[in-house]
Design an enzyme around this catalytic site. Structure first.
Site, PDB file in Angstrom:
ATOM      1  N   SER A   1      33.473  21.620 -49.473  1.00 51.61           N
ATOM      2  CA  SER A   1      33.623  20.364 -50.233  1.00 51.61           C
ATOM      3  C   SER A   1      35.079  19.907 -50.364  1.00 51.61           C
ATOM      4  CB  SER A   1      33.056  20.549 -51.634  1.00 51.61           C
ATOM      5  OG  SER A   1      33.336  19.396 -52.399  1.00 51.61           O
ATOM      6  N   SER A  48      35.628  17.545 -52.721  1.00 53.59           N
ATOM      7  CA  SER A  48      35.618  16.908 -54.040  1.00 53.59           C
ATOM      8  C   SER A  48      36.774  17.355 -54.941  1.00 53.59           C
ATOM      9  CB  SER A  48      34.270  17.141 -54.729  1.00 53.59           C
ATOM     10  OG  SER A  48      33.265  16.454 -54.013  1.00 53.59           O
ATOM     11  N   THR A  92      25.268  18.601 -55.520  1.00 52.88           N
ATOM     12  CA  THR A  92      25.029  18.352 -54.099  1.00 52.88           C
ATOM     13  C   THR A  92      23.860  19.194 -53.617  1.00 52.88           C
ATOM     14  OG1 THR A  92      26.095  18.086 -51.950  1.00 52.88           O
ATOM     15  CG2 THR A  92      26.724  20.031 -53.220  1.00 52.88           C
ATOM     16  N   LYS A 124      19.731  18.054 -55.936  1.00 48.75           N
ATOM     17  CA  LYS A 124      19.745  16.729 -56.590  1.00 48.75           C
ATOM     18  C   LYS A 124      18.437  16.390 -57.302  1.00 48.75           C
ATOM     19  CE  LYS A 124      23.396  14.900 -53.796  1.00 48.75           C
ATOM     20  NZ  LYS A 124      23.885  13.977 -52.807  1.00 48.75           N
ATOM     21  N   ASN A 178      23.240  12.981 -58.723  1.00 44.73           N
ATOM     22  CA  ASN A 178      24.425  13.624 -58.128  1.00 44.73           C
ATOM     23  C   ASN A 178      25.576  13.720 -59.126  1.00 44.73           C
ATOM     24  OD1 ASN A 178      25.477  11.016 -58.209  1.00 44.73           O
ATOM     25  ND2 ASN A 178      26.576  11.276 -56.286  1.00 44.73           N
ATOM     26  N   ASP A 232      25.435   8.045 -55.271  1.00 46.49           N
ATOM     27  CA  ASP A 232      25.453   8.113 -53.800  1.00 46.49           C
ATOM     28  C   ASP A 232      25.216   6.742 -53.175  1.00 46.49           C
ATOM     29  OD1 ASP A 232      25.968  10.805 -53.411  1.00 46.49           O
ATOM     30  OD2 ASP A 232      23.860  11.361 -53.443  1.00 46.49           O
ATOM     31  N   GLY A 244      16.072  11.099 -42.785  1.00 50.26           N
ATOM     32  CA  GLY A 244      16.111  12.018 -43.919  1.00 50.26           C
ATOM     33  C   GLY A 244      15.459  11.392 -45.132  1.00 50.26           C
ATOM     34  N   ALA A 245      14.894  12.256 -45.976  1.00 53.58           N
ATOM     35  CA  ALA A 245      14.244  11.781 -47.201  1.00 53.58           C
ATOM     36  C   ALA A 245      14.558  12.733 -48.345  1.00 53.58           C
ATOM     37  CB  ALA A 245      12.736  11.664 -46.982  1.00 53.58           C
ATOM     38  N   GLY A 246      15.732  13.353 -48.287  1.00 48.87           N
ATOM     39  CA  GLY A 246      16.170  14.269 -49.337  1.00 48.87           C
ATOM     40  C   GLY A 246      16.921  13.506 -50.420  1.00 48.87           C
ATOM     41  N   GLY A 298      30.842  10.176 -43.171  1.00 48.68           N
ATOM     42  CA  GLY A 298      30.653   9.874 -44.591  1.00 48.68           C
ATOM     43  C   GLY A 298      31.847  10.043 -45.512  1.00 48.68           C
TER      44      GLY A 298
HETATM   45  P1  NDP Z   1      18.698  17.579 -49.050  1.00 47.64           P
HETATM   46  O1  NDP Z   1      18.683  19.054 -48.895  1.00 47.64           O
HETATM   47  O2  NDP Z   1      18.214  16.981 -50.318  1.00 47.64           O
HETATM   48  O3  NDP Z   1      17.830  16.895 -47.855  1.00 47.64           O
HETATM   49  C1  NDP Z   1      18.026  17.315 -46.544  1.00 47.64           C
HETATM   50  C2  NDP Z   1      17.332  16.357 -45.590  1.00 47.64           C
HETATM   51  O4  NDP Z   1      17.686  16.737 -44.261  1.00 47.64           O
HETATM   52  C3  NDP Z   1      15.809  16.396 -45.664  1.00 47.64           C
HETATM   53  O5  NDP Z   1      15.305  15.116 -45.362  1.00 47.64           O
HETATM   54  C4  NDP Z   1      15.467  17.417 -44.564  1.00 47.64           C
HETATM   55  O6  NDP Z   1      14.168  17.226 -44.026  1.00 47.64           O
HETATM   56  C5  NDP Z   1      16.490  17.049 -43.525  1.00 47.64           C
HETATM   57  N1  NDP Z   1      16.822  18.134 -42.596  1.00 47.64           N
HETATM   58  C6  NDP Z   1      17.406  19.315 -42.890  1.00 47.64           C
HETATM   59  N2  NDP Z   1      17.612  20.031 -41.766  1.00 47.64           N
HETATM   60  C7  NDP Z   1      17.140  19.290 -40.736  1.00 47.64           C
HETATM   61  C8  NDP Z   1      17.067  19.483 -39.334  1.00 47.64           C
HETATM   62  N3  NDP Z   1      17.517  20.613 -38.757  1.00 47.64           N
HETATM   63  N4  NDP Z   1      16.542  18.502 -38.578  1.00 47.64           N
HETATM   64  C9  NDP Z   1      16.077  17.377 -39.146  1.00 47.64           C
HETATM   65  N5  NDP Z   1      16.113  17.124 -40.474  1.00 47.64           N
HETATM   66  C10 NDP Z   1      16.641  18.073 -41.269  1.00 47.64           C
HETATM   67  O7  NDP Z   1      20.212  17.138 -48.743  1.00 47.64           O
HETATM   68  P2  NDP Z   1      20.966  15.806 -49.206  1.00 47.64           P
HETATM   69  O8  NDP Z   1      20.010  14.685 -49.078  1.00 47.64           O
HETATM   70  O9  NDP Z   1      21.608  16.033 -50.522  1.00 47.64           O
HETATM   71  O10 NDP Z   1      22.156  15.684 -48.119  1.00 47.64           O
HETATM   72  C11 NDP Z   1      21.878  15.260 -46.799  1.00 47.64           C
HETATM   73  C12 NDP Z   1      23.194  15.084 -46.025  1.00 47.64           C
HETATM   74  O11 NDP Z   1      23.951  14.010 -46.564  1.00 47.64           O
HETATM   75  C13 NDP Z   1      24.109  16.303 -46.019  1.00 47.64           C
HETATM   76  O12 NDP Z   1      24.726  16.393 -44.738  1.00 47.64           O
HETATM   77  C14 NDP Z   1      25.151  15.950 -47.051  1.00 47.64           C
HETATM   78  O13 NDP Z   1      26.381  16.604 -46.833  1.00 47.64           O
HETATM   79  C15 NDP Z   1      25.269  14.452 -46.814  1.00 47.64           C
HETATM   80  N6  NDP Z   1      25.753  13.746 -48.014  1.00 47.64           N
HETATM   81  C16 NDP Z   1      26.937  13.083 -47.929  1.00 47.64           C
HETATM   82  C17 NDP Z   1      27.404  12.378 -49.004  1.00 47.64           C
HETATM   83  C18 NDP Z   1      28.685  11.638 -48.889  1.00 47.64           C
HETATM   84  O14 NDP Z   1      29.198  11.226 -49.927  1.00 47.64           O
HETATM   85  N7  NDP Z   1      29.209  11.421 -47.702  1.00 47.64           N
HETATM   86  C19 NDP Z   1      26.680  12.323 -50.288  1.00 47.64           C
HETATM   87  C20 NDP Z   1      25.413  13.013 -50.232  1.00 47.64           C
HETATM   88  C21 NDP Z   1      24.998  13.722 -49.141  1.00 47.64           C
HETATM   89  P3  NDP Z   1      12.852  17.918 -44.684  1.00 47.64           P
HETATM   90  O15 NDP Z   1      12.433  17.008 -45.796  1.00 47.64           O
HETATM   91  O16 NDP Z   1      11.901  17.964 -43.560  1.00 47.64           O
HETATM   92  O17 NDP Z   1      13.280  19.275 -45.155  1.00 47.64           O
END
Ligand code: NDP
Length: 281
Positions: free
Chosen positions: A23, A25, A70, A74, A95, A111, A136-138, A248
């Site tokens: 990080s 941050s 992070t 979240k 976040n 975010d 992505g849907a995290g 990012g």
């Molecule tokens: P989460 O753990 O909440 O979600 C992860 C997501 O990535 C899910 O949708 C997951 O899919 C998917 N995923 C994980 N591994 C793989 C893979 N090998 N192939 C395909 N899909 C994958 O993480 P966040 O949402 O918090 O963060 C996501 C990214 O965004 C990170 O890289 C983080 O560093 C970045 N980020 C950057 C920020 C910035 O300020 N620049 C702020 C916030 C995040 P599934 O649902 O199938 O598990």
């Protein structure tokens, strides 16, 4: 002789996640604090999922005034706090946590506004009427979808490895605009105006397998992931001749500025921090 100037103990802030060692941050909040003359320290706390609730509450009762949250915490953070800002409630992801002395734990999500600030203000992108794909849907995607739909997009497609989560996210935001969820293989062309990678695949050196016809020479590709050099996503975008690729860093700095505003009542200028990080790149 006058007595030495008394400086109180710095207010404590930090980041909880797993992992957190990568990080930036602490650097960003350190620059903000210096520029805004705020006496604070910002530390990293690597907390695995099973310990998140207990350890975060322990940090808060131990005197921490605020935390950034992070991956992968979240959504758990949204359940931990006892009050949510409207945008965090909508996202179902937090976040930023502010701890007030009356023992309120307020959860916010900066975010999405951070992403929009970077796209519009720093990169000069007009989002109105654009076809946008978010991978992505995290937690990060959850924060971004609402603020993106507020920009009157032509359409927003959410694609995820686990398609159920993409469809659920799309259903939750369907009242805000044209949004659909699907799996990576089912994303349909024509090429998008903007593709945002909100998966954590880049952190594992991976790139989701997508159909071939999603990028044209006018497509902008934005990886929320940051770090030195290319990512699998930016390499993929460049190999398909995207108009522009971006990582990012700007989102990171802009969301941090919004967190700082919640904690300290001051929105620090982001340009000096962006310039410093550009040197690192
Ligand atoms: P989460 O753990 O909440 O979600 C992860 C997501 O990535 C899910 O949708 C997951 O899919 C998917 N995923 C994980 N591994 C793989 C893979 N090998 N192939 C395909 N899909 C994958 O993480 P966040 O949402 O918090 O963060 C996501 C990214 O965004 C990170 O890289 C983080 O560093 C970045 N980020 C950057 C920020 C910035 O300020 N620049 C702020 C916030 C995040 P599934 O649902 O199938 O598990």
């Amino acid at each position: 002789m006058s007595p030495p100037h008394e400086v109180g103990a710095p207010d404590q802030y930090g980041l909880v996640g797993h992992p957190v060692a990568h990080s930036w941050s602490p650097f960003i909040h350190g620059m903000f604090a210096k520029a805004a003359a705020q006496n604070l320290i910002y530390r990293l706390f690597d907390i695995p999922p099973d310990d998140f609730r207990r350890e975060t509450l322990r940090l808060m009762t131990g005197g921490i005034r605020g935390l950034n949250v992070t991956l992968p915490h979240k959504q758990a953070a949204a359940e931990l706090v006892n009050e949510l800002t409207p945008r965090a409630a909508r996202a179902g992801a937090v976040n930023t946590i502010a701890f007030f002395e009356n023992t309120t734990l307020l959860g916010d999500n900066t975010d999405g506004v951070g992403l929009i600030a970077d796209l519009e203000r720093n990169l000069g992108i007009d989002l109105a009427d654009k076809r946008v794909l978010i991978l992505g849907a995290g937690g990060a995607a959850r924060g971004a979808v609402g603020p993106l739909l507020e920009r009157e997009l032509r359409s927003l497609t959410v694609a995820n490895r686990t398609p159920f989560k993409a469809r659920k996210l799309a259903a939750e935001f369907a009242d805000m605009g044209p949004i659909a969820g699907c799996t990576f293989a089912d994303v349909a062309g024509p090429p998008f105006d903007l593709i945002v990678n909100a998966t954590s695949a880049s952190l594992q050196g991976e790139m989701p397998a997508l159909p071939d016809d999603l990028v044209s020479e006018s497509t902008i590709c934005y990886d929320m992931a940051y770090g030195r050099g290319d990512t699998p996503f930016t390499r993929w975008a460049a190999s398909r001749h995207a108009r522009r690729t971006s990582k990012g860093w700007g989102m990171l700095v802009e969301q941090a500025a919004e967190s700082f505003l919640l904690w300290r009542g001051i929105r620090p200028g982001t340009e000096p921090v962006l310039a410093a990080l550009a040197q690192i790149e």
